[in-house]
Design an enzyme around this catalytic site. Structure first.
Site, short mmCIF file in Angstrom:
data_model
loop_
_atom_site.label_atom_id
_atom_site.label_comp_id
_atom_site.label_asym_id
_atom_site.label_seq_id
_atom_site.Cartn_x
_atom_site.Cartn_y
_atom_site.Cartn_z
N SER A 64 0.83 -1.21 0.00
CA SER A 64 0.00 0.00 0.00
C SER A 64 0.87 1.26 0.00
O SER A 64 2.01 1.25 0.46
CB SER A 64 -0.91 0.02 1.23
OG SER A 64 -1.73 -1.12 1.27
N1 SAH Z 1 -0.79 -4.90 4.12
C1 SAH Z 1 -0.01 -5.15 2.93
C2 SAH Z 1 -0.69 -4.74 1.63
C3 SAH Z 1 -1.66 -5.71 1.29
S1 SAH Z 1 -2.27 -5.82 -0.35
C4 SAH Z 1 1.37 -4.54 3.01
O1 SAH Z 1 1.66 -3.85 3.99
O2 SAH Z 1 2.16 -4.79 2.10
C5 SAH Z 1 -3.59 -6.93 0.06
C6 SAH Z 1 -3.19 -8.33 0.41
O3 SAH Z 1 -4.37 -9.02 0.79
C7 SAH Z 1 -2.60 -9.13 -0.75
O4 SAH Z 1 -1.36 -9.63 -0.37
C8 SAH Z 1 -3.61 -10.24 -0.97
O5 SAH Z 1 -3.03 -11.47 -1.38
C9 SAH Z 1 -4.26 -10.37 0.40
N2 SAH Z 1 -5.58 -10.97 0.42
C10 SAH Z 1 -6.60 -10.85 -0.46
N3 SAH Z 1 -7.69 -11.55 -0.05
C11 SAH Z 1 -7.33 -12.13 1.14
C12 SAH Z 1 -8.01 -12.97 2.07
N4 SAH Z 1 -9.27 -13.38 1.87
N5 SAH Z 1 -7.36 -13.35 3.18
C13 SAH Z 1 -6.07 -12.95 3.42
N6 SAH Z 1 -5.38 -12.16 2.58
C14 SAH Z 1 -5.99 -11.75 1.46
#
Ligand code: SAH
Length: 213
Positions: A64
């Site tokens: 993000s």
């Molecule tokens: N917090 C992260 C950014 C996340 S991007 C950082 O600091 O880098 C969103 C993430 O959510 C992705 O890695 C994606 O694979 C994950 N994601 C999507 N759906 C999900 C689910 N149902 N459960 C867990 N993770 C999920």
């Protein structure tokens, strides 16, 4: 992994940029100044690490934008010792920010390759949130309740299961929406079990996916 004076200087500038965009919490700004964000990007993209932008981290996912990380963290009102559940570990950067604020961090990632890569990285750089591979929609019933829940992917609706895993007085921050953008929601669970909900502007996240594990 090298954290040079140049990196530190770029981080100071990034912090000023985020401060100018309206982030006021000094503890959050200090955490951003402290954590080498370039560790979380492939080394060839290092020069992008200190721009206030999201960035691809492989497997179709993104780290993000620093402002968004700070904004979500501010809405979460983290206090030291808070038990925090993060949905969407991704690169692990947000989890490290929460650790720097003194929280006890549980974080779930549904993408196996990313989960393994991030686990390795965090061990290497010495941050130790509790990492889980699984579907964040389900939360972590075995470890509930949580003081705070932070969802870092765009959800089509607020998952009821997660609301149930929130303590009375707890806060959930979640971007909600089915289109290109989502509305950032801050949801507070009151002592009588009802919820107060506040909308806090539009953001753009990768989707929260379900039933894919
Ligand atoms: N917090 C992260 C950014 C996340 S991007 C950082 O600091 O880098 C969103 C993430 O959510 C992705 O890695 C994606 O694979 C994950 N994601 C999507 N759906 C999900 C689910 N149902 N459960 C867990 N993770 C999920």
């Amino acid at each position: 992994m090298i954290d040079s004076y140049k990196h530190k200087g770029l981080r100071k500038k990034l912090v000023e940029e985020i401060r100018n965009k309206g982030i006021e919490d000094e503890n959050i700004l200090a955490a951003i100044e402290k954590i080498p964000r370039h560790y979380f990007l492939e080394s060839s993209f290092e020069s992008f690490a200190y721009q206030d932008k999201p960035f691809p981290i492989g497997s179709g996912q993104t780290i993000s934008q620093p402002y968004t990380v700070a904004f979500q963290t501010e809405l979460l009102e983290v206090k030291p010792k808070d038990k925090v559940l993060e949905i969407g570990t991704g690169s692990g950067y947000q989890a490290c920010i929460l650790l720097e604020l003194g929280a006890r961090v549980y974080t779930i990632e549904r993408h196996r390759t990313l989960y393994k890569k991030t686990k390795k990285l965090l061990e290497k750089i010495g941050y130790a949130p509790k990492l889980f591979y699984g579907d964040g929609y389900k939360g972590l019933p075995a470890y509930a309740p949580f003081d705070k829940i932070l969802v870092t992917a765009g959800a089509s609706e607020v998952p009821q299961t997660l609301l149930e895993q929130l303590n009375a007085g707890g806060i959930m921050v979640i971007p909600v929406g089915t289109g290109d953008t989502q509305i950032m929601k801050q949801i507070v669970k009151k002592d009588d079990g009802s919820f107060d909900e506040k909308s806090c502007g539009y953001f753009r996240f990768v989707p929260l996916l379900s039933n894919k594990v």
